[in-house]
Scaffold this motif. Structure first.
Motif, PDB file in Angstrom:
ATOM      1  N   THR A   1     -11.639  -3.429 -17.130  1.00  0.00           N
ATOM      2  CA  THR A   1     -13.031  -3.777 -16.859  1.00  0.00           C
ATOM      3  C   THR A   1     -13.214  -4.475 -15.518  1.00  0.00           C
ATOM      4  OG1 THR A   1     -12.747  -5.847 -18.088  1.00  0.00           O
ATOM      5  CG2 THR A   1     -13.590  -3.934 -19.301  1.00  0.00           C
ATOM      6  N   ALA A   2     -12.152  -5.091 -14.977  1.00  0.00           N
ATOM      7  CA  ALA A   2     -12.262  -5.746 -13.669  1.00  0.00           C
ATOM      8  C   ALA A   2     -12.361  -4.694 -12.580  1.00  0.00           C
ATOM      9  CB  ALA A   2     -11.052  -6.649 -13.428  1.00  0.00           C
ATOM     10  N   ALA A   3     -13.183  -4.953 -11.580  1.00  0.00           N
ATOM     11  CA  ALA A   3     -13.373  -3.993 -10.498  1.00  0.00           C
ATOM     12  C   ALA A   3     -12.114  -3.892  -9.649  1.00  0.00           C
ATOM     13  CB  ALA A   3     -14.551  -4.413  -9.625  1.00  0.00           C
ATOM     14  N   LEU A   4     -11.724  -2.663  -9.320  1.00  0.00           N
ATOM     15  CA  LEU A   4     -10.595  -2.450  -8.426  1.00  0.00           C
ATOM     16  C   LEU A   4     -10.995  -2.772  -6.991  1.00  0.00           C
ATOM     17  CD1 LEU A   4      -9.257   0.920  -9.862  1.00  0.00           C
ATOM     18  CD2 LEU A   4      -7.943  -1.196  -9.722  1.00  0.00           C
ATOM     19  N   ASP A   5     -10.077  -3.373  -6.261  1.00  0.00           N
ATOM     20  CA  ASP A   5     -10.323  -3.649  -4.853  1.00  0.00           C
ATOM     21  C   ASP A   5     -10.276  -2.330  -4.075  1.00  0.00           C
ATOM     22  OD1 ASP A   5     -10.904  -5.469  -2.837  1.00  0.00           O
ATOM     23  OD2 ASP A   5      -8.811  -5.610  -2.229  1.00  0.00           O
ATOM     24  N   VAL A   6     -11.085  -2.224  -3.030  1.00  0.00           N
ATOM     25  CA  VAL A   6     -11.141  -1.015  -2.215  1.00  0.00           C
ATOM     26  C   VAL A   6     -10.940  -1.411  -0.755  1.00  0.00           C
ATOM     27  CG1 VAL A   6     -12.496   0.985  -1.507  1.00  0.00           C
ATOM     28  CG2 VAL A   6     -12.731   0.091  -3.830  1.00  0.00           C
ATOM     29  N   ALA A   7      -9.832  -0.945  -0.165  1.00  0.00           N
ATOM     30  CA  ALA A   7      -9.537  -1.205   1.244  1.00  0.00           C
ATOM     31  C   ALA A   7      -9.379   0.134   1.946  1.00  0.00           C
ATOM     32  CB  ALA A   7      -8.261  -2.040   1.386  1.00  0.00           C
TER      33      ALA A   7
ATOM     34  N   GLY B   1      -0.712  -8.340 -20.258  1.00  0.00           N
ATOM     35  CA  GLY B   1       0.549  -8.719 -19.646  1.00  0.00           C
ATOM     36  C   GLY B   1       0.305  -9.459 -18.357  1.00  0.00           C
ATOM     37  N   PRO B   2       1.382  -9.929 -17.724  1.00  0.00           N
ATOM     38  CA  PRO B   2       1.231 -10.704 -16.496  1.00  0.00           C
ATOM     39  C   PRO B   2       0.761  -9.835 -15.350  1.00  0.00           C
ATOM     40  CG  PRO B   2       3.541 -10.201 -16.888  1.00  0.00           C
ATOM     41  CD  PRO B   2       2.784  -9.720 -18.099  1.00  0.00           C
ATOM     42  N   ALA B   3       0.018 -10.444 -14.420  1.00  0.00           N
ATOM     43  CA  ALA B   3      -0.390  -9.731 -13.221  1.00  0.00           C
ATOM     44  C   ALA B   3       0.832  -9.480 -12.340  1.00  0.00           C
ATOM     45  CB  ALA B   3      -1.425 -10.546 -12.460  1.00  0.00           C
ATOM     46  N   ARG B   4       0.785  -8.435 -11.545  1.00  0.00           N
ATOM     47  CA  ARG B   4       1.887  -8.092 -10.668  1.00  0.00           C
ATOM     48  C   ARG B   4       1.994  -9.129  -9.559  1.00  0.00           C
ATOM     49  NH1 ARG B   4       2.112  -2.304 -10.487  1.00  0.00           N
ATOM     50  NH2 ARG B   4      -0.124  -2.474 -10.227  1.00  0.00           N
ATOM     51  N   PRO B   5       3.208  -9.662  -9.264  1.00  0.00           N
ATOM     52  CA  PRO B   5       3.338 -10.675  -8.217  1.00  0.00           C
ATOM     53  C   PRO B   5       2.895 -10.187  -6.848  1.00  0.00           C
ATOM     54  CG  PRO B   5       5.289 -10.640  -9.603  1.00  0.00           C
ATOM     55  CD  PRO B   5       4.467  -9.459  -9.999  1.00  0.00           C
ATOM     56  N   ILE B   6       3.177  -8.929  -6.500  1.00  0.00           N
ATOM     57  CA  ILE B   6       2.725  -8.335  -5.251  1.00  0.00           C
ATOM     58  C   ILE B   6       1.698  -7.261  -5.589  1.00  0.00           C
ATOM     59  CG2 ILE B   6       3.378  -7.015  -3.212  1.00  0.00           C
ATOM     60  CD1 ILE B   6       6.151  -8.251  -3.381  1.00  0.00           C
ATOM     61  N   PRO B   7       0.454  -7.416  -5.154  1.00  0.00           N
ATOM     62  CA  PRO B   7      -0.552  -6.394  -5.477  1.00  0.00           C
ATOM     63  C   PRO B   7      -0.161  -5.036  -4.907  1.00  0.00           C
ATOM     64  CG  PRO B   7      -1.583  -8.388  -4.645  1.00  0.00           C
ATOM     65  CD  PRO B   7      -0.119  -8.546  -4.413  1.00  0.00           C
ATOM     66  N   VAL B   8      -0.369  -4.002  -5.683  1.00  0.00           N
ATOM     67  CA  VAL B   8      -0.081  -2.640  -5.262  1.00  0.00           C
ATOM     68  C   VAL B   8      -1.393  -1.883  -5.081  1.00  0.00           C
ATOM     69  CG1 VAL B   8       0.874  -0.417  -5.982  1.00  0.00           C
ATOM     70  CG2 VAL B   8       2.220  -2.503  -6.275  1.00  0.00           C
ATOM     71  N   TYR B   9      -1.580  -1.341  -3.901  1.00  0.00           N
ATOM     72  CA  TYR B   9      -2.727  -0.495  -3.593  1.00  0.00           C
ATOM     73  C   TYR B   9      -2.206   0.930  -3.428  1.00  0.00           C
ATOM     74  CZ  TYR B   9      -5.632  -4.620  -2.572  1.00  0.00           C
ATOM     75  OH  TYR B   9      -6.330  -5.796  -2.664  1.00  0.00           O
TER      76      TYR B   9
ATOM     77  N   GLY C   1       0.839  -1.193   0.000  1.00  0.00           N
ATOM     78  CA  GLY C   1       0.000   0.000   0.000  1.00  0.00           C
ATOM     79  C   GLY C   1       0.871   1.239   0.000  1.00  0.00           C
ATOM     80  N   LEU C   2       0.854   2.001  -1.091  1.00  0.00           N
ATOM     81  CA  LEU C   2       1.792   3.096  -1.293  1.00  0.00           C
ATOM     82  C   LEU C   2       1.074   4.426  -1.463  1.00  0.00           C
ATOM     83  CD1 LEU C   2       4.030   1.346  -3.994  1.00  0.00           C
ATOM     84  CD2 LEU C   2       4.343   1.320  -1.507  1.00  0.00           C
ATOM     85  N   GLY C   3       1.785   5.502  -1.142  1.00  0.00           N
ATOM     86  CA  GLY C   3       1.258   6.840  -1.358  1.00  0.00           C
ATOM     87  C   GLY C   3       2.395   7.822  -1.532  1.00  0.00           C
ATOM     88  N   THR C   4       2.083   8.985  -2.075  1.00  0.00           N
ATOM     89  CA  THR C   4       3.125   9.992  -2.296  1.00  0.00           C
ATOM     90  C   THR C   4       3.542  10.673  -1.006  1.00  0.00           C
ATOM     91  OG1 THR C   4       1.450  11.678  -2.750  1.00  0.00           O
ATOM     92  CG2 THR C   4       2.351  10.485  -4.639  1.00  0.00           C
TER      93      THR C   4
ATOM     94  N   ARG D   1      -2.821   2.337 -12.819  1.00  0.00           N
ATOM     95  CA  ARG D   1      -1.686   1.495 -12.469  1.00  0.00           C
ATOM     96  C   ARG D   1      -1.890   0.565 -11.277  1.00  0.00           C
ATOM     97  NH1 ARG D   1       4.197   3.666 -13.476  1.00  0.00           N
ATOM     98  NH2 ARG D   1       4.299   1.400 -13.654  1.00  0.00           N
ATOM     99  N   ALA D   2      -2.930   0.759 -10.466  1.00  0.00           N
ATOM    100  CA  ALA D   2      -3.024   0.029  -9.199  1.00  0.00           C
ATOM    101  C   ALA D   2      -3.888  -1.219  -9.310  1.00  0.00           C
ATOM    102  CB  ALA D   2      -3.578   0.944  -8.108  1.00  0.00           C
ATOM    103  N   ASP D   3      -3.683  -2.116  -8.362  1.00  0.00           N
ATOM    104  CA  ASP D   3      -4.546  -3.282  -8.186  1.00  0.00           C
ATOM    105  C   ASP D   3      -5.671  -2.989  -7.214  1.00  0.00           C
ATOM    106  OD1 ASP D   3      -2.806  -5.038  -9.767  1.00  0.00           O
ATOM    107  OD2 ASP D   3      -1.421  -4.814  -8.091  1.00  0.00           O
ATOM    108  N   GLY D   4      -5.488  -1.972  -6.360  1.00  0.00           N
ATOM    109  CA  GLY D   4      -6.503  -1.611  -5.391  1.00  0.00           C
ATOM    110  C   GLY D   4      -6.345  -0.172  -4.971  1.00  0.00           C
ATOM    111  N   TRP D   5      -7.378   0.336  -4.319  1.00  0.00           N
ATOM    112  CA  TRP D   5      -7.434   1.733  -3.889  1.00  0.00           C
ATOM    113  C   TRP D   5      -7.494   1.783  -2.374  1.00  0.00           C
ATOM    114  CZ3 TRP D   5     -12.534   4.917  -3.793  1.00  0.00           C
ATOM    115  CH2 TRP D   5     -12.259   6.255  -3.437  1.00  0.00           C
TER     116      TRP D   5
END
Length: 327
Positions: A249-255, A195-203, A119-122, A218-222
Motif C-alpha cells: 500500500t505504500a507508494a513506490l519511489d520513482v526516480a 518483514g524487515p525493510a531492506r538495509p540498502i534500497p533497491v530500485y 539501481g539495478l536492471g537486467t 520486489r523493489a523499493d523504487g522504480w
C-alpha cells in the motif's frame, strides 16, 4: 512535495576520472543536489548484435566505448562528499557475480554512512552478457531474481541461501543502519510479506511487462526510462495497481534519469526531444514529469559538456532555475 534532484557523474571518454568525478561530486553536494548517479557500460562490440537499446535503426554512439567502473566512480564520489546519496542508474547486473557485487555495495554503504541506492536492471545488450561471461542473456530475468535474493542474504535482510541451495553467509561490514541522520528515504518493505525493510534500497529499471511486475513485487523504487509526463502517468498507474495486488500500500519511489540537452533558443516542439531546448522548455518537461508522479529527476548533462568544471557550472545554473520555478 519538492522534487528531488540528482546529478549524473561524468563517465564519458572526454572526462578524466582523476579530476572530473571528484569535482562534479563536490559541486553537486555544494549546490544542493540530493544525489549523484552512475550508469554502467561494460562492453562495446565493433559489430553489435543489436541496435542501441534494441531500437531498430539506432546506432551505438562512440561514447559507449568508454566509461569507468561505476562502483569505482561512486566510491570516488563517496570519499569527497558527506550528504548526497550514491545511486546506480542503472547498474546492469550481467557483468557481476552476485555475492561480490552485493558485498561491494554493502561495503560502500557502510563507508559512506548509509547513502547507497542500488539501481539495478537486467540489461538490454547481448554483447555485455556474452562478453563478460557471467550470465547468459536469455537467463537474465531469473538471474536478477537470484541477485535480489543474494543481496537480501548478504545484507542481513532476508533468509540466507540461494535458489540453487548453496548458502551465502552474510558479509562484513554490514550496510549502515538507517538512523535518524540517514540520507536515504525510508524504504518500503521489499516484499508483500511482513518483514524487515531492506538495509540498502533497491530500485529496478523497467518499461513494462514482467520487469514492471518485478518492480511492484520486489523493489523499493522504480527507475523508468526518460519519459514525458504523459508517458509516465499511465505506467505509474499500472505499477501502483500491480503493487496493490501484492498487498503493498505504500507508494513506490520513482526516480527517472533524463539526458538534458540545453539550447540557446527555443526548439520547434514538433522536432524537439523531451528535456531539450530552452530553459523554459526543459522546465516544462520537468514539471510535467513531477506532476505525473516522478519524485526525483536524475539530470545527465555530461553529453553537452567538455569537462567537469563546465558540467558543474551548468548543473549549478540548472539547479537554480529549477528551484526558482518552484519545483
Amino acid at each position: 512535495m519538492t522534487l528531488r534532484l540528482g546529478l549524473g557523474l561524468p563517465q564519458l571518454a572526454r572526462y578524466d576520472p582523476r579530476r572530473d568525478v571528484l569535482e562534479v561530486a563536490r559541486a553537486a553536494e555544494r549546490t544542493g543536489f540530493d544525489s549523484v548517479w552512475v550508469f554502467e557500460r561494460a562492453a562495446f562490440s565493433l559489430e553489435p548484435l543489436d541496435d542501441l537499446y534494441r531500437v531498430p535503426g539506432l546506432p551505438w554512439p562512440g561514447t559507449c566505448r568508454h566509461g569507468p567502473d561505476p562502483l569505482v566512480a561512486l566510491s570516488l564520489a563517496a570519499a569527497v562528499t558527506g550528504r548526497v546519496r550514491l545511486g546506480g542508474g542503472v547498474l546492469a547486473f550481467g557483468p557481476h557475480a552476485p555475492f561480490p557485487f552485493a558485498r561491494t555495495l554493502a561495503t560502500l554503504d557502510a563507508a559512506s554512512g548509509g547513502r547507497v541506492l542500488a539501481g539495478l536492471g537486467t540489461g538490454w545488450s547481448r554483447e555485455e552478457h556474452q562478453g563478460t561471461r557471467v550470465t547468459e542473456f536469455g537467463d537474465r530475468d531469473a538471474r536478477l531474481e537470484e541477485l535480489l535474493d543474494v543481496c537480501a542474504a548478504v545484507w542481513g535482510a532476508g533468509p540466507e541461501g540461494r535458489q540453487d541451495g548453496r548458502q551465502d553467509g552474510r558479509a562484513t561490514p554490514a550496510p549502515a543502519s538507517m538512523g535518524p541522520g540517514s540520507a536515504r528515504p525510508v524504504p518500503v518493505p521489499s516484499s508483500a510479506a511482513p518483514g524487515p525493510a531492506r538495509p540498502i534500497p533497491v530500485y529496478l529499471a523497467a518499461t513494462g511487462g514482467r520487469a514492471l511486475e518485478r518492480v511492484a513485487r520486489r523493489a523499493d523504487g522504480w527507475l523508468p526510462g526518460p519519459l514525458t509526463g504523459d508517458q509516465l502517468a499511465p505506467l505509474l498507474g499500472q505499477l501502483t495497481d500491480t503493487a496493490e495486488r501484492y498487498g503493498r500500500t505504500a507508494a513506490l519511489d520513482v526516480a527517472m534519469r533524463v539526458a538534458v540537452e540545453p539550447s540557446g533558443a527555443p526548439l520547434r516542439e514538433a522536432e524537439r526531444r523531451p528535456y531539450s531546448g530552452s530553459p523554459e522548455q526543459i522546465l516544462g518537461d520537468l514539471a510535467g514529469a513531477a506532476e505525473a508522479g516522478a519524485r526525483e529527476i536524475l539530470l545527465d548533462l555530461q553529453g553537452c559538456c567538455r569537462d567537469g568544471r563546465e558540467l558543474a557550472d551548468l548543473a549549478t545554473e540548472l539547479y537554480a532555475r529549477i528551484r526558482a520555478a518552484g519545483l
